[in-house]
Design an enzyme around this catalytic site. Structure first.
Site, mmCIF file in Angstrom:
data_model
loop_
_atom_site.group_PDB
_atom_site.id
_atom_site.type_symbol
_atom_site.label_atom_id
_atom_site.label_comp_id
_atom_site.label_asym_id
_atom_site.label_seq_id
_atom_site.Cartn_x
_atom_site.Cartn_y
_atom_site.Cartn_z
ATOM 1 N N SER A 149 0.865 -1.189 0.000
ATOM 2 C CA SER A 149 0.000 0.000 0.000
ATOM 3 C C SER A 149 0.897 1.233 0.000
ATOM 4 O O SER A 149 2.061 1.158 0.421
ATOM 5 C CB SER A 149 -0.842 0.005 1.281
ATOM 6 O OG SER A 149 -1.392 1.277 1.508
ATOM 7 N N TYR B 293 -0.585 -1.126 10.613
ATOM 8 C CA TYR B 293 -0.838 -1.417 9.193
ATOM 9 C C TYR B 293 0.344 -0.965 8.329
ATOM 10 O O TYR B 293 0.851 -1.711 7.492
ATOM 11 C CB TYR B 293 -2.116 -0.688 8.768
ATOM 12 C CG TYR B 293 -2.518 -0.890 7.325
ATOM 13 C CD1 TYR B 293 -3.066 -2.095 6.908
ATOM 14 C CD2 TYR B 293 -2.380 0.140 6.384
ATOM 15 C CE1 TYR B 293 -3.456 -2.285 5.584
ATOM 16 C CE2 TYR B 293 -2.768 -0.035 5.063
ATOM 17 C CZ TYR B 293 -3.306 -1.249 4.667
ATOM 18 O OH TYR B 293 -3.686 -1.432 3.345
HETATM 19 N N1 LIG Z 1 -8.782 -0.814 -0.522
HETATM 20 C C1 LIG Z 1 -7.740 -0.015 -0.477
HETATM 21 O O1 LIG Z 1 -7.876 1.227 -0.546
HETATM 22 C C2 LIG Z 1 -6.354 -0.580 -0.347
HETATM 23 C C3 LIG Z 1 -5.282 0.302 -0.514
HETATM 24 C C4 LIG Z 1 -3.982 -0.184 -0.409
HETATM 25 C C5 LIG Z 1 -3.770 -1.527 -0.152
HETATM 26 N N2 LIG Z 1 -4.834 -2.361 0.014
HETATM 27 C C6 LIG Z 1 -4.548 -3.763 0.300
HETATM 28 O O2 LIG Z 1 -5.207 -4.577 -0.632
HETATM 29 C C7 LIG Z 1 -5.507 -5.832 -0.043
HETATM 30 C C8 LIG Z 1 -6.974 -6.146 -0.244
HETATM 31 O O3 LIG Z 1 -7.721 -5.159 0.437
HETATM 32 P P1 LIG Z 1 -9.246 -4.828 0.112
HETATM 33 O O4 LIG Z 1 -9.396 -3.370 0.202
HETATM 34 O O5 LIG Z 1 -9.677 -5.553 -1.091
HETATM 35 O O6 LIG Z 1 -9.920 -5.414 1.439
HETATM 36 P P2 LIG Z 1 -11.145 -6.417 1.687
HETATM 37 O O7 LIG Z 1 -12.228 -6.226 0.687
HETATM 38 O O8 LIG Z 1 -11.451 -6.276 3.144
HETATM 39 O O9 LIG Z 1 -10.471 -7.838 1.417
HETATM 40 C C9 LIG Z 1 -9.571 -8.410 2.305
HETATM 41 C C10 LIG Z 1 -9.457 -9.866 1.953
HETATM 42 O O10 LIG Z 1 -8.500 -10.479 2.837
HETATM 43 C C11 LIG Z 1 -9.072 -11.680 3.321
HETATM 44 N N3 LIG Z 1 -8.497 -12.042 4.605
HETATM 45 C C12 LIG Z 1 -8.468 -11.332 5.756
HETATM 46 N N4 LIG Z 1 -7.869 -12.036 6.727
HETATM 47 C C13 LIG Z 1 -7.507 -13.227 6.180
HETATM 48 C C14 LIG Z 1 -6.863 -14.380 6.663
HETATM 49 N N5 LIG Z 1 -6.447 -14.480 7.941
HETATM 50 N N6 LIG Z 1 -6.648 -15.422 5.816
HETATM 51 C C15 LIG Z 1 -7.063 -15.357 4.533
HETATM 52 N N7 LIG Z 1 -7.675 -14.279 4.001
HETATM 53 C C16 LIG Z 1 -7.911 -13.235 4.826
HETATM 54 C C17 LIG Z 1 -10.581 -11.395 3.404
HETATM 55 O O11 LIG Z 1 -11.339 -12.576 3.332
HETATM 56 P P3 LIG Z 1 -11.934 -13.405 4.572
HETATM 57 O O12 LIG Z 1 -12.414 -12.417 5.579
HETATM 58 O O13 LIG Z 1 -12.998 -14.217 3.927
HETATM 59 O O14 LIG Z 1 -10.816 -14.255 5.065
HETATM 60 C C18 LIG Z 1 -10.769 -10.623 2.106
HETATM 61 O O15 LIG Z 1 -10.916 -11.510 1.023
HETATM 62 C C19 LIG Z 1 -5.091 -5.727 1.423
HETATM 63 O O16 LIG Z 1 -3.815 -6.288 1.595
HETATM 64 C C20 LIG Z 1 -5.052 -4.230 1.651
HETATM 65 O O17 LIG Z 1 -4.172 -3.876 2.689
HETATM 66 C C21 LIG Z 1 -6.124 -1.922 -0.071
#
Ligand SMILES: NC(=O)c1ccc[n+]([C@@H]2O[C@H](COP(=O)([O-])OP(=O)(O)OC[C@H]3O[C@@H](n4cnc5c(N)ncnc54)[C@H](OP(=O)(O)O)[C@@H]3O)[C@@H](O)[C@H]2O)c1
Length: 254
Positions: free
Chosen positions: A145, A158
């Site tokens: 990120s 984070y």
């Molecule tokens: N959205 C943003 O603005 C943004 C910006 C920068 C970086 N990111 C990064 O992008 C990635 C995805 O984020 P997102 O925004 O798409 O979030 P999200 O919709 O909350 O998705 C997170 C995913 O991680 C899974 N997860 C959480 N804990 C887990 C575990 N212990 N084992 C396996 N899977 C797990 C969740 O599934 P389950 O709960 O079903 O396990 C879900 O599929 C993350 O690494 C986040 O830090 C996001």
């Protein structure tokens, strides 16, 4: 040591495995890669959501697993290799954002964030690595990120995991190139997903998740070491890394 540029993996090279694919960026990337001809294996803890996504495209197969379960991740990698074929690309995308709210110092926020975001990625690499190193080909993708560039408010835990992924990925890229393995680091800005839908603050340049997935897969096809989007936001955060740190802290503490 070979100095040739490593080429990106293609659908004909094998299967992609994506964690955190039950929602948000992971789910959108799974669909985008399936549309581009990849065989896609998807993991997360919510098997119902994974199955629902897998039912949307013939190329997507669900393998529920918790990234913090090292043995479970190893078994999943083996299962994918047996049932779907060679792991050509892994995308360590599973991640959680738990804000640090002071003056309380809650060590569990750090433990949980490190376990899922950092050790979870290590567990995925460790699970796929034996197969990739044996074939001397593969692409390892770490979803970090822009929060990993600079220290940000409420992001001590984070941000530490995301900075850790950037540094670890770069070191791995340097060490593993000689074995034919590439490492790509993805540093998104704000993307519209279930994670950010909880935020109550203004998110500059918030990007649609389908567009974000397209930008990410475009970068992976070019085997870019660092992939970042939307550029009109991430550029400024990158620029801030050049500020004198005392000035940076003074500005952000306001
Ligand atoms: N959205 C943003 O603005 C943004 C910006 C920068 C970086 N990111 C990064 O992008 C990635 C995805 O984020 P997102 O925004 O798409 O979030 P999200 O919709 O909350 O998705 C997170 C995913 O991680 C899974 N997860 C959480 N804990 C887990 C575990 N212990 N084992 C396996 N899977 C797990 C969740 O599934 P389950 O709960 O079903 O396990 C879900 O599929 C993350 O690494 C986040 O830090 C996001």
């Amino acid at each position: 040591m070979s100095k040739r540029k490593l080429s990106a993996m293609r659908p004909s090279d094998g299967v992609v495995w994506i964690t955190g694919a039950s929602s948000g960026i992971g789910a959108a990337v799974a669909l985008e890669m399936a549309r581009r001809g990849w065989q896609v294996s998807i993991s997360a803890r919510s098997s119902d959501k994974l199955d629902a996504l897998a039912s949307q495209h013939d190329n997507i197969v669900s393998y529920a697993c918790d990234v913090t379960d090292r043995k479970g991740m190893q078994k999943t990698a083996q299962k994918i290799e047996t049932e779907m074929g060679s792991l050509a690309m892994i995308i360590a995308n599973a991640g959680i954002y738990l804000p640090t709210n002071f003056p309380e110092f809650d060590v569990s926020i750090f433990d949980k964030s490190f376990d899922v975001n950092l050790t979870g990625a290590v567990n995925m690499i460790a699970a796929a690595y034996p197969f990739m190193i044996e074939r001397k080909q593969g692409q390892i993708v770490l979803v970090s990120s822009v929060a990993g560039y600079n220290g940000l408010p409420t992001s001590a835990a984070y941000g530490a995991t995301k900075a850790g992924l950037l540094n670890m990925g770069e070191a791995l890229a340097v060490d593993l190139a000689q074995y034919g393995l590439s490492v790509n680091m993805v540093a998104p800005g704000f993307i519209d997903t279930p994670a950010t839908q909880k935020n109550t603050f203004h998110m500059p340049a918030l990007m649609d998740v389908t567009k974000a997935a397209r930008a990410m897969v475009d970068g992976l096809e070019k085997n870019r070491t660092r992939i970042t989007f939307p550029k009109r936001f991430t550029f400024w955060l990158r620029l801030m890394t050049f500020l004198p740190r005392q000035l940076y802290v003074r500005l952000l503490s306001r």
